[in-house]
Design a protein around this motif. Structure first.
Motif, mmCIF file in Angstrom:
data_model
loop_
_atom_site.group_PDB
_atom_site.id
_atom_site.type_symbol
_atom_site.label_atom_id
_atom_site.label_comp_id
_atom_site.label_asym_id
_atom_site.label_seq_id
_atom_site.Cartn_x
_atom_site.Cartn_y
_atom_site.Cartn_z
ATOM 1 N N ARG A 1 0.921 -1.437 -0.150
ATOM 2 C CA ARG A 1 -0.100 -0.070 0.085
ATOM 3 C C ARG A 1 1.006 1.224 -0.063
ATOM 4 N N ASP A 2 2.033 1.268 0.747
ATOM 5 C CA ASP A 2 2.695 2.263 0.760
ATOM 6 C C ASP A 2 3.435 2.764 -0.441
ATOM 7 N N TRP A 3 3.604 1.378 -1.252
ATOM 8 C CA TRP A 3 4.084 1.619 -2.743
ATOM 9 C C TRP A 3 3.233 2.140 -3.800
ATOM 10 N N GLY A 4 2.016 2.146 -3.221
ATOM 11 C CA GLY A 4 0.794 2.565 -4.262
ATOM 12 C C GLY A 4 0.049 1.651 -5.036
ATOM 13 N N CYS A 5 0.291 0.351 -4.394
ATOM 14 C CA CYS A 5 -0.093 -0.667 -5.079
ATOM 15 C C CYS A 5 -1.394 -0.884 -4.963
ATOM 16 N N VAL A 6 -2.262 -1.644 -5.789
ATOM 17 C CA VAL A 6 -3.568 -1.786 -5.798
ATOM 18 C C VAL A 6 -3.843 -3.262 -5.771
ATOM 19 N N ARG A 7 -5.144 -3.801 -5.101
ATOM 20 C CA ARG A 7 -5.206 -5.139 -4.833
ATOM 21 C C ARG A 7 -6.407 -5.656 -5.882
ATOM 22 N N PRO A 8 -6.285 -6.336 -7.028
ATOM 23 C CA PRO A 8 -7.412 -6.748 -7.811
ATOM 24 C C PRO A 8 -8.003 -7.915 -7.332
ATOM 25 N N LEU A 9 -7.348 -8.858 -6.903
ATOM 26 C CA LEU A 9 -7.795 -10.173 -6.148
ATOM 27 C C LEU A 9 -7.326 -10.375 -4.696
ATOM 28 N N GLU A 10 -7.466 -11.199 -4.061
ATOM 29 C CA GLU A 10 -7.262 -11.290 -2.676
ATOM 30 C C GLU A 10 -5.516 -11.448 -2.549
ATOM 31 N N SER A 11 -4.939 -12.170 -3.270
ATOM 32 C CA SER A 11 -3.571 -12.069 -2.823
ATOM 33 C C SER A 11 -2.675 -11.742 -4.169
ATOM 34 N N VAL A 12 -3.478 -10.929 -4.967
ATOM 35 C CA VAL A 12 -2.624 -10.433 -6.320
ATOM 36 C C VAL A 12 -2.671 -8.960 -6.072
ATOM 37 N N TRP A 13 -1.569 -8.245 -6.287
ATOM 38 C CA TRP A 13 -1.474 -6.971 -6.251
ATOM 39 C C TRP A 13 -0.653 -6.310 -7.542
ATOM 40 N N VAL A 14 -0.759 -5.196 -7.949
ATOM 41 C CA VAL A 14 -0.372 -4.590 -9.224
ATOM 42 C C VAL A 14 0.133 -3.081 -8.595
ATOM 43 N N GLY A 15 1.305 -2.873 -9.432
ATOM 44 C CA GLY A 15 1.596 -1.570 -9.120
ATOM 45 C C GLY A 15 2.745 -0.993 -10.147
ATOM 46 N N TYR A 16 2.663 0.138 -10.180
ATOM 47 C CA TYR A 16 3.409 1.106 -11.116
ATOM 48 C C TYR A 16 4.653 1.525 -10.347
ATOM 49 N N LEU A 17 5.825 0.577 -10.530
ATOM 50 C CA LEU A 17 6.807 0.638 -9.692
ATOM 51 C C LEU A 17 8.250 1.021 -10.189
ATOM 52 N N ASP B 1 -9.991 0.058 -9.377
ATOM 53 C CA ASP B 1 -8.716 0.749 -9.432
ATOM 54 C C ASP B 1 -7.520 0.028 -10.140
ATOM 55 N N ALA B 2 -7.525 -1.284 -10.000
ATOM 56 C CA ALA B 2 -6.609 -2.217 -10.659
ATOM 57 C C ALA B 2 -6.888 -2.237 -12.304
ATOM 58 N N GLY B 3 -8.025 -2.166 -12.740
ATOM 59 C CA GLY B 3 -8.265 -1.911 -14.065
ATOM 60 C C GLY B 3 -7.784 -0.446 -14.639
ATOM 61 N N ALA B 4 -8.107 0.530 -13.766
ATOM 62 C CA ALA B 4 -7.570 1.764 -14.335
ATOM 63 C C ALA B 4 -6.111 1.889 -14.427
ATOM 64 N N LEU B 5 -5.451 1.275 -13.419
ATOM 65 C CA LEU B 5 -4.004 1.084 -13.461
ATOM 66 C C LEU B 5 -3.381 0.355 -14.960
ATOM 67 N N PHE B 6 -4.080 -0.692 -15.117
ATOM 68 C CA PHE B 6 -3.919 -1.530 -16.459
ATOM 69 C C PHE B 6 -4.105 -0.438 -17.511
ATOM 70 N N ARG B 7 -5.173 0.196 -17.698
ATOM 71 C CA ARG B 7 -5.625 0.928 -18.802
ATOM 72 C C ARG B 7 -4.694 2.190 -18.826
ATOM 73 N N GLN B 8 -4.365 2.640 -17.814
ATOM 74 C CA GLN B 8 -3.255 3.887 -17.957
ATOM 75 C C GLN B 8 -1.772 3.444 -18.142
ATOM 76 N N TYR B 9 -1.465 2.322 -17.640
ATOM 77 C CA TYR B 9 0.064 2.163 -17.976
ATOM 78 C C TYR B 9 0.457 1.146 -19.074
ATOM 79 N N VAL B 10 -0.471 0.169 -19.282
ATOM 80 C CA VAL B 10 -0.249 -1.010 -19.854
ATOM 81 C C VAL B 10 -1.015 -0.998 -21.249
ATOM 82 N N ARG B 11 -2.231 -0.197 -21.089
ATOM 83 C CA ARG B 11 -2.969 -0.389 -22.367
ATOM 84 C C ARG B 11 -3.321 -1.386 -23.365
ATOM 85 N N ALA B 12 -2.464 -1.507 -24.404
ATOM 86 C CA ALA B 12 -2.867 -2.731 -25.342
ATOM 87 C C ALA B 12 -4.054 -2.691 -25.950
#
Length: 92
Positions: free
Chosen positions: A25-41, A81-92
Motif C-alpha cells: 500500500r505504501d508503494w501505491g499498489c492496488v489489489r485486484p484479487l485477494e493475494s494479487v497486487w499490481v503497481g507502477y513501480l 482501481d486495478a483496471g484503471a492502472l492497467f488501462r493507464q500504464y499497460v493499455r494494449a
C-alpha cells in the motif's frame, strides 16, 4: 524507469499479512484479487522481490512479474482501481 508489476504471494504457515500489505500500500499498489497486487513501480522484479521478502517467512511463496506497456491482458470482476492502472500504464 517504472513499469507495471504483478505481485502474488502465498503465506503458508504463519499468516501475518499486515507488514507485507502495508509495504504494498505504501508503494501505491492496488489489489485486484485477494493475494494479487499490481503497481507502477521502479526497479526490477528481483529488487522488488528482495524488498518484499523482508516481510515474509522463509516458507512463503512470492512471484513478481513485469507487465510491459503494450502487453495483452484481460480481467474479470477485479477492483476498478486495478483496471484503471492497467488501462493507464499497460493499455494494449
Amino acid at each position: 524507469m517504472a513499469s507495471v508489476y504483478l505481485i502474488s504471494y502465498d503465506l503458508r504457515k504463519v499468516r501475518n499479512y499486515e507488514p507485507l500489505i502495508k509495504t504494498l500500500r505504501d508503494w501505491g499498489c492496488v489489489r485486484p484479487l485477494e493475494s494479487v497486487w499490481v503497481g507502477y513501480l521502479k526497479g526490477g522484479a528481483a529488487t522488488i522481490r528482495d524488498l518484499l521478502v523482508a516481510h515474509m517467512d522463509t516458507d512463503d511463496g512470492l512471484i513478481v512479474v513485469q507487465v510491459p506497456a503494450g502487453s495483452d491482458w484481460a480481467f474479470r470482476q477485479v477492483k476498478e482501481d486495478a483496471g484503471a492502472l492497467f488501462r493507464q500504464y499497460v493499455r494494449a
